[in-house]
Design a protein around this motif. Structure first.
Motif, PDB file in Angstrom:
ATOM      1  N   PRO A 366      -4.382  33.991  13.157  1.00 30.73           N
ATOM      2  CA  PRO A 366      -4.307  35.350  12.611  1.00 30.73           C
ATOM      3  C   PRO A 366      -3.043  36.086  13.057  1.00 30.73           C
ATOM      4  O   PRO A 366      -2.499  36.897  12.310  1.00 30.73           O
ATOM      5  CB  PRO A 366      -5.579  36.017  13.159  1.00 30.73           C
ATOM      6  CG  PRO A 366      -6.517  34.893  13.453  1.00 30.73           C
ATOM      7  CD  PRO A 366      -5.655  33.750  13.876  1.00 30.73           C
ATOM      8  N   HIS A 367      -2.573  35.820  14.288  1.00 29.68           N
ATOM      9  CA  HIS A 367      -1.331  36.455  14.766  1.00 29.68           C
ATOM     10  C   HIS A 367      -0.157  36.081  13.877  1.00 29.68           C
ATOM     11  O   HIS A 367       0.710  36.910  13.589  1.00 29.68           O
ATOM     12  CB  HIS A 367      -1.045  36.044  16.206  1.00 29.68           C
ATOM     13  CG  HIS A 367      -1.983  36.621  17.208  1.00 29.68           C
ATOM     14  ND1 HIS A 367      -3.120  35.970  17.613  1.00 29.68           N
ATOM     15  CD2 HIS A 367      -1.968  37.788  17.890  1.00 29.68           C
ATOM     16  CE1 HIS A 367      -3.764  36.705  18.507  1.00 29.68           C
ATOM     17  NE2 HIS A 367      -3.091  37.815  18.686  1.00 29.68           N
ATOM     18  N   ALA A 368      -0.120  34.818  13.451  1.00 22.76           N
ATOM     19  CA  ALA A 368       0.968  34.382  12.579  1.00 22.76           C
ATOM     20  C   ALA A 368       0.899  35.087  11.233  1.00 22.76           C
ATOM     21  O   ALA A 368       1.935  35.447  10.652  1.00 22.76           O
ATOM     22  CB  ALA A 368       0.907  32.865  12.396  1.00 22.76           C
ATOM     23  N   SER A 369      -0.295  35.294  10.716  1.00 20.34           N
ATOM     24  CA  SER A 369      -0.444  36.000   9.444  1.00 20.34           C
ATOM     25  C   SER A 369       0.027  37.446   9.562  1.00 20.34           C
ATOM     26  O   SER A 369       0.685  37.980   8.659  1.00 20.34           O
ATOM     27  CB  SER A 369      -1.902  35.960   8.982  1.00 20.34           C
ATOM     28  OG  SER A 369      -2.339  34.631   8.767  1.00 20.34           O
ATOM     29  N   LEU A 370      -0.295  38.092  10.673  1.00 25.02           N
ATOM     30  CA  LEU A 370       0.170  39.467  10.885  1.00 25.02           C
ATOM     31  C   LEU A 370       1.689  39.514  11.000  1.00 25.02           C
ATOM     32  O   LEU A 370       2.335  40.418  10.445  1.00 25.02           O
ATOM     33  CB  LEU A 370      -0.475  40.048  12.147  1.00 25.02           C
ATOM     34  CG  LEU A 370      -1.953  40.427  12.047  1.00 25.02           C
ATOM     35  CD1 LEU A 370      -2.489  40.847  13.404  1.00 25.02           C
ATOM     36  CD2 LEU A 370      -2.152  41.538  11.025  1.00 25.02           C
ATOM     37  N   ALA A 371       2.258  38.545  11.702  1.00 28.47           N
ATOM     38  CA  ALA A 371       3.721  38.498  11.835  1.00 28.47           C
ATOM     39  C   ALA A 371       4.372  38.300  10.468  1.00 28.47           C
ATOM     40  O   ALA A 371       5.427  38.868  10.182  1.00 28.47           O
ATOM     41  CB  ALA A 371       4.126  37.375  12.785  1.00 28.47           C
ATOM     42  N   LEU A 459       1.435  33.105   0.976  1.00 29.75           N
ATOM     43  CA  LEU A 459       0.481  32.161   1.564  1.00 29.75           C
ATOM     44  C   LEU A 459       0.741  32.111   3.061  1.00 29.75           C
ATOM     45  O   LEU A 459       1.718  31.526   3.518  1.00 29.75           O
ATOM     46  CB  LEU A 459       0.653  30.765   0.965  1.00 29.75           C
ATOM     47  CG  LEU A 459      -0.167  29.652   1.643  1.00 29.75           C
ATOM     48  CD1 LEU A 459      -1.659  29.874   1.439  1.00 29.75           C
ATOM     49  CD2 LEU A 459       0.250  28.266   1.147  1.00 29.75           C
ATOM     50  N   SER A 460      -0.102  32.782   3.823  1.00 30.62           N
ATOM     51  CA  SER A 460      -0.018  32.743   5.286  1.00 30.62           C
ATOM     52  C   SER A 460      -1.450  32.673   5.806  1.00 30.62           C
ATOM     53  O   SER A 460      -2.024  33.667   6.246  1.00 30.62           O
ATOM     54  CB  SER A 460       0.702  33.979   5.832  1.00 30.62           C
ATOM     55  OG  SER A 460       0.933  33.855   7.232  1.00 30.62           O
ATOM     56  N   PRO A 461      -2.061  31.488   5.763  1.00 33.23           N
ATOM     57  CA  PRO A 461      -3.526  31.358   5.894  1.00 33.23           C
ATOM     58  C   PRO A 461      -4.106  31.755   7.246  1.00 33.23           C
ATOM     59  O   PRO A 461      -5.282  32.103   7.327  1.00 33.23           O
ATOM     60  CB  PRO A 461      -3.769  29.873   5.613  1.00 33.23           C
ATOM     61  CG  PRO A 461      -2.510  29.377   4.967  1.00 33.23           C
ATOM     62  CD  PRO A 461      -1.410  30.203   5.517  1.00 33.23           C
ATOM     63  N   GLY A 462      -3.315  31.620   8.315  1.00 28.09           N
ATOM     64  CA  GLY A 462      -3.871  31.916   9.632  1.00 28.09           C
ATOM     65  C   GLY A 462      -4.925  30.922  10.076  1.00 28.09           C
ATOM     66  O   GLY A 462      -5.693  31.177  11.006  1.00 28.09           O
ATOM     67  N   ALA A 463      -4.960  29.758   9.419  1.00 24.31           N
ATOM     68  CA  ALA A 463      -5.978  28.741   9.709  1.00 24.31           C
ATOM     69  C   ALA A 463      -5.443  27.377   9.275  1.00 24.31           C
ATOM     70  O   ALA A 463      -4.618  27.287   8.362  1.00 24.31           O
ATOM     71  CB  ALA A 463      -7.273  29.061   8.966  1.00 24.31           C
TER      72      ALA A 463
END
Length: 499
Positions: A366-371, A459-463
Motif C-alpha cells: 500500500p505504501h508503494a501505491s500511495l507513493a 496500475l499500482s496494485p499494492g499487492a
C-alpha cells in the motif's frame, strides 16, 4: 568483523563441510562458504526456476560428479531428467523427512525457510542456503570481504536505485556488473572472463540473510527504507524487518548507507560498519526538488527521468554509495539525466483517446501505491489496486484517501473486497468514485469510464500478482495489452549483466 551465531540455541557443532548444525536459519557460518566445501556433503536443490537452474549449473561447473537431488514439480522433474545427468535424481515430495536427509539444501529465493517442513529439517541439522550465499562465499577475499560490491535493499525503490547506481558508474567509465533480484541471478555471472570493476547487486528480503549466511561481507550495503511486505513468506512483520536488515546487522558491510528519514534504520546499532546517511542535511539530500551535498547546490532534479520524488530522493543514496567507493559523486550526478527508467515501475506507456496509461505493476505494498499517487498531483487519476492477499494492512491507505484521494479507486483481486470495505465509508463522504472489479480487464473498463476521456489510468496494485498472474511482469504486460500497447516493447530491463 567475523560473523557469529545470532541464536542462543546454537550448539556450535560443525560438519566436515564447515556448516554449523542444530540451529537452523539463525546460525551464521564463521568463514566464507566455498563450493568445494559441498563435496563431502549430501546436497539437494529445492526449486527449478531460473535461480534453481543457475544453482545447478554452478554446482556442476565445479563438482561434476556430486550426487544431487532436485525437489520440484512433475513437469520440472521431466525437464531436469532430459539433461541426462546420471548424478541428478528428482523428487516431487519435499517433505520434512526427505529434506532432513541432506546436509545442505540449496533453495530458490521464493521458498520460505519458515515453512513447516523446512523448520523441521533445519532443527534436524539440514542447512538451507541460496545461490546468493554461494556467490558471495566464492568471491570473498581472505578477510571475508567481497571487494567492490555494492548491495542495495529496501521495501520500495531498490530496483531503480540499483540500476541507477550501475548507470552512473558506467557513465564514469567503470565496467560494472548489474545482477541479483533485479532480473539476473548472481550464479549466472559466477564465472566471467573479465570481472567488472564493480558489482551492483539488488537483494530482496528473501536474499539479504543469504549474504550473512555466506560468511562474507559486502564492501558497501545500502538500505533505502523498511515497510511491511512479504508477510506470507516471513511469517510476521517483525521477522520481515529482521530478515531485511540482516544485510546490515549480520553481514557487517564495510560501509552501511541508510536513509536518515527511516526510524527503523537509524535505530540500528552497526558497530562493525562505517555508517553513512543520505537524506541528511550534512550529506546528499533534497531541498524541495533541488539536490544538495551538504550546503552545496548540485542540480535541479525535476527534469530527471526518475518518476516520483521518492526515486529522486534515492538518487541521494546512489551518490552516497559512489562516494563510499572513493569516486567523485558530484561529477557523476548529472548523468542521471540519461538514465532509462525501468519497466513496470511508474512506467508511462503512452496516451490513448485522451487517457494516459501508467504501469506500476511492481507495486506490491500500500505504501508503494500511495507513493505512486503522489507523482500525479492534481491530475485526474483512476488507480487500480488489489491482488494476492498477504495480510498487509490497508488502513493507512484508506486514511490517506480522506484528504488525498484520486478521482477513482478500483479494487480487484483476492484482497479487493477487503480494501473495498475499508474504502466504502470514506468514498461515501463524496471524496472519490469507488468501484469493485472482477479482474484487470474489468478494472480497466471501469477506470476508463470514470475518467470520461481525460486523465490517467494508474496500475499500482499494492499487492502481488500471484493467483491471477505468474508474476508482476505478466500483470504489467497484460495491462499494456489492455491499453493497446505492445507488451514486448515495455518489458526489457536495460543494462543487466556486465557493461
Amino acid at each position: 568483523m567475523k560473523p557469529t551465531c545470532a541464536s542462543s540455541r546454537c550448539s556450535s557443532s560443525t560438519t566436515s563441510s564447515g556448516f554449523r548444525r542444530a540451529c537452523g536459519n539463525d546460525c551464521v557460518r564463521t568463514s566464507p562458504l566455498k563450493f568445494g566445501q559441498l563435496e563431502d556433503s549430501k546436497v539437494a536443490l529445492w526449486g527449478w526456476g531460473r535461480e534453481g537452474r543457475a544453482a545447478y549449473r554452478a554446482i556442476r561447473s565445479r563438482l561434476s560428479a556430486l550426487p544431487l537431488t532436485l525437489f520440484c514439480n512433475a513437469e520440472e522433474a521431466a525437464e531436469a531428467a532430459a539433461l541426462g545427468d546420471a548424478h541428478l535424481a528428482t523428487e516431487t515430495d519435499a517433505s520434512a523427512e526427505r529434506l532432513s536427509a541432506f546436509d545442505v539444501v540449496v533453495k530458490s529465493p521464493g521458498i520460505s525457510p519458515y515453512r513447516a517442513e523446512a523448520v523441521t529439517a533445519a532443527a534436524a541439522g539440514t542447512r538451507f542456503i541460496g545461490g546468493t550465499a554461494l556467490w558471495f562465499g566464492e568471491h570473498a577475499g581472505a578477510d571475508g570481504v567481497v571487494p567492490r560490491t555494492i548491495c542495495v535493499t529496501g521495501t520500495k525503490g531498490k530496483s531503480t536505485t540499483t540500476a541507477l547506481l550501475a548507470h552512473l558508474l558506467r557513465a564514469g567509465g567503470h565496467v560494472t556488473g548489474l545482477a541479483g533480484n533485479i532480473g539476473l541471478p548472481l550464479l549466472e555471472v559466477l564465472d566471467v572472463a573479465q570481472p567488472p570493476e564493480f558489482w551492483v547487486i539488488e537483494l530482496s528480503s528473501y536474499q539479504t540473510g543469504d549474504v550473512a549466511h555466506s560468511g562474507a561481507h559486502p564492501q558497501v550495503a545500502v538500505a533505502l527504507n523498511v515497510f511491511p511486505e512479504h508477510l506470507d513468506w516471513h511469517g510476521s512483520e517483525a521477522r520481515y524487518v529482521e530478515d531485511k536488515l540482516r544485510l546490515l546487522t549480520e553481514a557487517a558491510p564495510r560501509v552501511a548507507i541508510i536513509n536518515a528519514n527511516d526510524k527503523r534504520l537509524t535505530a540500528l546499532s552497526l558497530a562493525d560498519s562505517d555508517v553513512r546517511r543520505f537524506a541528511d542535511a550534512q550529506g546528499w539530500h533534497l531541498r524541495e526538488d533541488d539536490l544538495y551535498r551538504g550546503d552545496d547546490f548540485v542540480m535541479d532534479t525535476r527534469s530527471l527521468p526518475l518518476p516520483g520524488r521518492h526515486n529522486r530522493g534515492n538518487l541521494c543514496a546512489v551518490l552516497t554509495a559512489i562516494e563510499a567507493l572513493g569516486l567523485d559523486a558530484k561529477k557523476l550526478a548529472p548523468h542521471a539525466g540519461s538514465f532509462r527508467p525501468l519497466p513496470h515501475r511508474l512506467q508511462t506507456l503512452g496516451t490513448r483517446d485522451g487517457v494516459a496509461y501508467v504501469n506500476d505493476s511492481i507495486s506490491t505494498t500500500p505504501h508503494a501505491s500511495l507513493a505512486a499517487l503522489d507523482c500525479f498531483g492534481n491530475r485526474r487519476v483512476a488507480i487500480l489496486v488489489g491482488g494476492h492477499d498477504r495480510g498487509l494492512p490497508w488502513e493507512e491507505f484508506a486514511d490517506a484517501m480522506r484528504t488525498h484521494a484520486p478521482l477513482a479507486v478500483i479494487t480487484m483481486g483476492q484482497n479487493g473486497p477487503r480494501i473495498h470495505a475499508l474504502l466504502e465509508p470514506v468514498a461515501a463522504q463524496g471524496g472519490f468514485h469507488l468501484g469493485a472489479a472482477n479482474d484487470l480487464a474489468d478494472a480497466m473498463t471501469q477506470a476508463q469510464a470514470a475518467l470520461g476521456g481525460e486523465g490517467v489510468v494508474l496500475l499500482s496494485p499494492g499487492a502481488p500478482s500471484f493467483g491471477m498472474y505468474r508474476d508482476y511482469v505478466a500483470r504489467g504486460r497484460h495491462f499494456a495489452e489492455l491499453a493497446g500497447f505492445d507488451p514486448d516493447m515495455i518489458s526489457a530491463i536495460p543494462g543487466l549483466g556486465i557493461a
